[in-house]
Design a protein around this motif. Structure first.
Motif, PDB file in Angstrom:
ATOM      1  N   VAL A 299       0.840  -1.191   0.000  1.00 57.04           N
ATOM      2  CA  VAL A 299       0.000   0.000   0.000  1.00 57.04           C
ATOM      3  C   VAL A 299       0.881   1.250   0.000  1.00 57.04           C
ATOM      4  O   VAL A 299       1.877   1.307   0.732  1.00 57.04           O
ATOM      5  CB  VAL A 299      -0.916   0.012   1.247  1.00 57.04           C
ATOM      6  N   MET A 300       0.536   2.214  -0.814  1.00 57.78           N
ATOM      7  CA  MET A 300       1.191   3.523  -0.747  1.00 57.78           C
ATOM      8  C   MET A 300       0.121   4.589  -0.564  1.00 57.78           C
ATOM      9  O   MET A 300      -0.728   4.784  -1.431  1.00 57.78           O
ATOM     10  CB  MET A 300       1.996   3.812  -2.029  1.00 57.78           C
ATOM     11  N   ASP A 301       0.161   5.247   0.592  1.00 54.85           N
ATOM     12  CA  ASP A 301      -0.749   6.367   0.846  1.00 54.85           C
ATOM     13  C   ASP A 301       0.007   7.662   0.585  1.00 54.85           C
ATOM     14  O   ASP A 301       1.125   7.840   1.065  1.00 54.85           O
ATOM     15  CB  ASP A 301      -1.234   6.345   2.303  1.00 54.85           C
ATOM     16  N   LEU A 302      -0.607   8.537  -0.157  1.00 54.13           N
ATOM     17  CA  LEU A 302       0.011   9.835  -0.444  1.00 54.13           C
ATOM     18  C   LEU A 302      -0.755  10.919   0.302  1.00 54.13           C
ATOM     19  O   LEU A 302      -1.913  11.204  -0.018  1.00 54.13           O
ATOM     20  CB  LEU A 302      -0.002  10.118  -1.950  1.00 54.13           C
ATOM     21  N   TYR A 303      -0.093  11.494   1.313  1.00 53.22           N
ATOM     22  CA  TYR A 303      -0.683  12.582   2.094  1.00 53.22           C
ATOM     23  C   TYR A 303      -0.077  13.903   1.625  1.00 53.22           C
ATOM     24  O   TYR A 303       1.050  13.927   1.147  1.00 53.22           O
ATOM     25  CB  TYR A 303      -0.367  12.397   3.583  1.00 53.22           C
TER      26      TYR A 303
END
Ligand SMILES: [Zn+2]
Length: 416
Positions: free
Chosen positions: A139-143
């Protein structure tokens, strides 16, 4: 497996180069060749999530490039396939963070994914072990790089959650605001449409997704509450985004809500199960087998939707001990009012408020209920849940339950 000394020297080498290969899950045992079987992109206003699902754990490294701003993710031991090639078409024009995505075979052993950005981001990568129908996931979350906590309280909570700060900050938030709710100040209601994003919730025989139905019901209820004049409704999510259970509770505490209403439409092991139910928290275990089953499946939401390294040990948390019997009694009273009204628009699964250890009901000072509107696993109720008529009836029933609860003068006096 490389021996530890060669791993060390290799690690040093890679650190020197400014990036390091990481296993998606911090355990050994990835296979030499990994097959990416699905790619999903979930854009939302607070963050965008990219999920790669694979048959084996993915070994990855991530770094940034500028002019233009890009996030690069290299996957070792993977080969370019049609699934990966489709990533570009997964990016929506309205994604707040990702402008475009492309993928290529960087060298014979490495697939490189390049995400061109619309704004500076802080990437957060982690692996998820197989759960439910999902296999290994990276998973890659971009904040947003500059989180403005004032503008977006949800972002601040997500940041605290991801950095492990949420527990420390939570007790600082008190329960409901002072003053008599509805007279001195508006009654604050936090609505919690269950699931979202990577976690679809239950899926009906005709493919209806719980996350979509409950969002629609919650929006209808919010509109009704806001029309009341002396009520103010908030939502834990108002789009198709995954929000960890703990963050949902924290959001209610941050708004100092008077009530918390979690809305669901779940499945049971048999298609025959039907009817509406209302649940309150129990500190002593579930009052029925169905309640136990539902609590287990609901609490699994974090595993399915994707809680990463912070590993949510919510059930064991000390906050559980802080839950006061007073709040549970209020939750039961509130639940009874709602159940009674739901009984006019649908069959009831059970004639009393059920109790179980739902993680989402654990705000210590806020009376909280979980409404199972109907069973998505029942074909007839699935059909009903899809209709605007039934969704509106459910919203109106919950509204009537909320009003009845606050018109109880003895309770108001105590709260005031
Ligand atoms: Zn649910």
């Amino acid at each position: 497996m490389p021996d530890s000394s060669s791993l060390m020297s290799r690690r040093r080498l890679l650190q020197g180069a400014g990036a390091m290969w990481l296993l998606s899950v911090s355990k050994v045992g990835f296979a030499a060749s990994s097959q990416v079987i699905a790619v999903r992109v979930w854009p939302a206003s607070s963050y965008t999530r990219v999920t790669l699902e694979s048959n084996h754990q993915l070994k990855y490294r991530q770094f940034a490039l500028s002019n233009p701003e890009r996030v690069v993710v290299d996957i070792e031991g993977a080969h370019l396939n049609s699934v990966l090639k489709g990533i570009g078409s997964q990016v929506r024009g309205d994604d707040p963070f990702i402008k475009s995505a492309r993928v290529g075979q960087f060298d014979p052993k490495t697939v490189r994914m390049v995400f061109e950005l619309k704004q500076n981001v802080t990437p957060h990568l982690f692996g998820l072990a197989p759960v439910a129908e999902f296999k290994e996931r990276l998973v890659m979350d971009l904040y947003p790089a500059n989180m403005n906590s004032e503008q977006d309280p949800l972002l601040a909570l997500l940041e605290d959650y991801n950095t492990g700060q949420l527990d420390k900050k939570m007790p600082a938030e008190k329960g409901p605001q002072p003053g008599k709710a509805g007279r001195d100040r508006p009654i604050v209601i936090m609505l919690d449409p269950g699931h979202g994003g990577e976690d679809p919730g239950a899926i009906g025989p005709n493919k209806t997704r719980e996350k979509d139905i409950v969002l629609s019901i919650a929006r209808r209820l919010k509109a009704l509450l806001d029309k009341e004049g002396n009520m103010k409704a908030y939502m834990t999510r108002n789009e198709d985004v995954f929000i960890p259970l703990k963050v949902r509770v924290a959001k209610a505490q941050k708004q100092r809500a008077d009530l918390f209403v979690s809305i669901h439409a779940d499945a049971f092991t048999t298609a025959a199960a039907r009817g509406s139910s209302v649940f309150a928290l129990s500190t002593k275990g579930a009052t029925s087998t169905a309640a136990k089953y539902l609590a287990q499946t609901q609490n699994a939401s974090d595993l399915i939707g994707g809680v990463g390294k912070s590993g949510d040990r919510y059930l064991d948390h000390t906050m559980f001990d802080m839950v006061q019997s007073l709040t549970i009694n209020d939750s039961l009273k509130f639940g009874k009012e709602v159940l009674h009204r739901l009984g006019k628009v649908n069959k009831l699964h059970k004639n009393s408020v059920d109790q179980a250890g739902f993680a989402v009901l654990k705000a210590p000072d806020i009376p909280s209920i979980l409404v199972e509107t109907a069973f998505l696993s029942n074909p007839e109720e699935e059909r009903k849940l899809r209709t605007a008529k039934f969704q509106q009836e459910v919203a109106e029933s919950i509204l009537a339950g909320i009003k009845a609860y606050f018109s109880d003068s003895s309770r108001l006096a105590r709260r005031g």
